[in-house]
Design a protein around this motif. Structure first.
Motif, short mmCIF file in Angstrom:
data_model
loop_
_atom_site.label_atom_id
_atom_site.label_comp_id
_atom_site.label_asym_id
_atom_site.label_seq_id
_atom_site.Cartn_x
_atom_site.Cartn_y
_atom_site.Cartn_z
N PHE A 81 0.84 -1.19 0.00
CA PHE A 81 0.00 0.00 0.00
C PHE A 81 0.88 1.24 0.00
CE2 PHE A 81 0.94 -0.66 4.41
CZ PHE A 81 0.96 0.60 4.99
N LEU A 82 0.33 2.34 -0.41
CA LEU A 82 1.04 3.61 -0.47
C LEU A 82 0.99 4.28 0.90
CD1 LEU A 82 2.44 5.81 -2.16
CD2 LEU A 82 0.16 6.71 -2.65
N LEU A 83 2.11 4.78 1.35
CA LEU A 83 2.19 5.48 2.63
C LEU A 83 2.88 6.82 2.40
CD1 LEU A 83 1.92 5.51 5.75
CD2 LEU A 83 4.16 4.39 5.82
N ARG A 84 2.20 7.89 2.72
CA ARG A 84 2.78 9.22 2.57
C ARG A 84 3.27 9.66 3.95
NH1 ARG A 84 -1.78 9.44 -0.86
NH2 ARG A 84 -1.17 9.83 -3.00
N LEU A 85 4.52 10.10 3.99
CA LEU A 85 5.12 10.55 5.25
C LEU A 85 5.72 11.93 5.08
CD1 LEU A 85 7.14 7.34 6.23
CD2 LEU A 85 4.98 8.11 7.21
N ASP A 86 5.72 12.67 6.17
CA ASP A 86 6.42 13.93 6.22
C ASP A 86 7.91 13.66 5.93
OD1 ASP A 86 6.57 16.85 7.33
OD2 ASP A 86 8.12 15.71 8.43
N PRO A 87 8.55 14.47 5.10
CA PRO A 87 9.96 14.23 4.76
C PRO A 87 10.89 14.14 5.98
CG PRO A 87 9.05 15.86 3.29
CD PRO A 87 8.01 15.60 4.35
N GLU A 88 10.65 14.95 6.99
CA GLU A 88 11.49 14.91 8.19
C GLU A 88 11.28 13.60 8.95
OE1 GLU A 88 14.23 15.94 11.14
OE2 GLU A 88 13.96 16.61 9.08
N LEU A 89 10.04 13.14 9.05
CA LEU A 89 9.75 11.87 9.70
C LEU A 89 10.45 10.73 8.94
CD1 LEU A 89 8.25 10.09 11.75
CD2 LEU A 89 6.29 10.15 10.21
N TYR A 90 10.38 10.77 7.62
CA TYR A 90 11.04 9.73 6.82
C TYR A 90 12.55 9.75 7.04
CZ TYR A 90 12.43 6.66 3.09
OH TYR A 90 12.99 5.62 2.39
N ARG A 91 13.13 10.94 7.08
CA ARG A 91 14.57 11.07 7.30
C ARG A 91 14.97 10.45 8.62
NH1 ARG A 91 18.08 13.65 10.01
NH2 ARG A 91 16.65 15.06 11.06
N ARG A 92 14.19 10.69 9.66
CA ARG A 92 14.49 10.12 10.98
C ARG A 92 14.32 8.60 10.99
NH1 ARG A 92 14.36 14.13 15.39
NH2 ARG A 92 14.19 16.17 14.40
N LEU A 93 13.28 8.11 10.34
CA LEU A 93 13.08 6.66 10.23
C LEU A 93 14.22 6.01 9.44
CD1 LEU A 93 9.26 6.42 9.51
CD2 LEU A 93 10.45 5.40 11.45
N GLU A 94 14.65 6.68 8.39
CA GLU A 94 15.74 6.17 7.56
C GLU A 94 17.03 6.05 8.38
OE1 GLU A 94 16.90 7.01 3.00
OE2 GLU A 94 16.81 8.78 4.28
N LYS A 95 17.32 7.05 9.20
CA LYS A 95 18.51 7.03 10.05
C LYS A 95 18.41 5.91 11.08
CE LYS A 95 22.10 8.89 12.41
NZ LYS A 95 22.53 7.76 13.18
N TRP A 96 17.25 5.79 11.72
CA TRP A 96 17.03 4.76 12.73
C TRP A 96 17.17 3.37 12.11
CZ3 TRP A 96 11.88 4.52 16.00
CH2 TRP A 96 12.04 3.65 17.07
N ALA A 97 16.57 3.19 10.95
CA ALA A 97 16.66 1.90 10.26
C ALA A 97 18.12 1.56 9.94
CB ALA A 97 15.82 1.93 8.99
N ALA A 98 18.86 2.53 9.45
CA ALA A 98 20.27 2.29 9.12
C ALA A 98 21.07 1.93 10.37
CB ALA A 98 20.87 3.53 8.46
N ASP A 99 20.77 2.59 11.48
CA ASP A 99 21.45 2.29 12.75
C ASP A 99 21.22 0.84 13.18
OD1 ASP A 99 22.34 4.91 12.85
OD2 ASP A 99 20.90 5.54 14.39
N GLU A 100 20.06 0.29 12.83
CA GLU A 100 19.71 -1.08 13.22
C GLU A 100 19.85 -2.07 12.06
OE1 GLU A 100 16.20 -1.39 15.57
OE2 GLU A 100 16.76 0.33 16.80
N LEU A 101 20.52 -1.63 11.00
CA LEU A 101 20.79 -2.46 9.81
C LEU A 101 19.51 -3.04 9.21
CD1 LEU A 101 23.95 -4.31 11.14
CD2 LEU A 101 23.86 -2.22 9.75
N ARG A 102 18.48 -2.20 9.11
CA ARG A 102 17.22 -2.58 8.49
C ARG A 102 16.91 -1.61 7.35
NH1 ARG A 102 14.93 -2.80 14.16
NH2 ARG A 102 14.76 -4.99 14.65
N SER A 103 16.01 -2.04 6.47
CA SER A 103 15.46 -1.12 5.48
C SER A 103 14.40 -0.28 6.18
CB SER A 103 14.81 -1.89 4.33
OG SER A 103 13.66 -2.59 4.79
N VAL A 104 14.03 0.83 5.57
CA VAL A 104 12.97 1.67 6.15
C VAL A 104 11.68 0.86 6.25
CG1 VAL A 104 11.57 3.75 5.86
CG2 VAL A 104 14.02 3.83 5.39
N ASN A 105 11.38 0.09 5.22
CA ASN A 105 10.18 -0.73 5.23
C ASN A 105 10.19 -1.71 6.40
OD1 ASN A 105 7.72 -1.63 3.53
ND2 ASN A 105 8.78 -3.54 4.03
N SER A 106 11.31 -2.40 6.59
CA SER A 106 11.41 -3.36 7.70
C SER A 106 11.32 -2.67 9.04
CB SER A 106 12.72 -4.13 7.61
OG SER A 106 12.72 -4.97 6.49
#
Length: 65
Positions: free
Chosen positions: A7-32
Motif C-alpha cells: 500500500f502507499l504510505l505518505r510521510l512527512d519528509p522529516e519523519l522519513y529522514r528520521r526513520l531512515e537514520k534509525w533503520a540504518a542504525d539497526e541495519l534494516r530497510s525503512v520498510n522493515s
C-alpha cells in the motif's frame, strides 16, 4: 513466507529522514523498520499474541523497558 500486502504510505519528509537514520542504525530497510515498529506497537497494546508476541520476546522486546 506469505505474500505481503502493498500500500502507499505518505510521510512527512522529516519523519522519513528520521526513520531512515534509525533503520540504518539497526541495519534494516525503512520498510522493515516501519513493520517492526508497527508489530511491536501491536504486541505492546495487547492486539496480537502467539508467534508475534514470542518473536518480540526472543528479539529482546521493544527497547523501552
Amino acid at each position: 513466507m506469505s505474500e505481503k500486502k502493498r500500500f502507499l504510505l505518505r510521510l512527512d519528509p522529516e519523519l522519513y529522514r528520521r526513520l531512515e537514520k534509525w533503520a540504518a542504525d539497526e541495519l534494516r530497510s525503512v520498510n522493515s523498520q516501519i513493520e517492526y515498529l508497527l508489530r511491536d506497537s501491536l504486541v505492546g497494546a495487547g492486539r496480537v499474541g502467539g508467534a508475534d508476541a514470542e518473536r518480540r520476546t526472543e528479539s529482546g522486546g521493544s527497547g523501552r523497558d
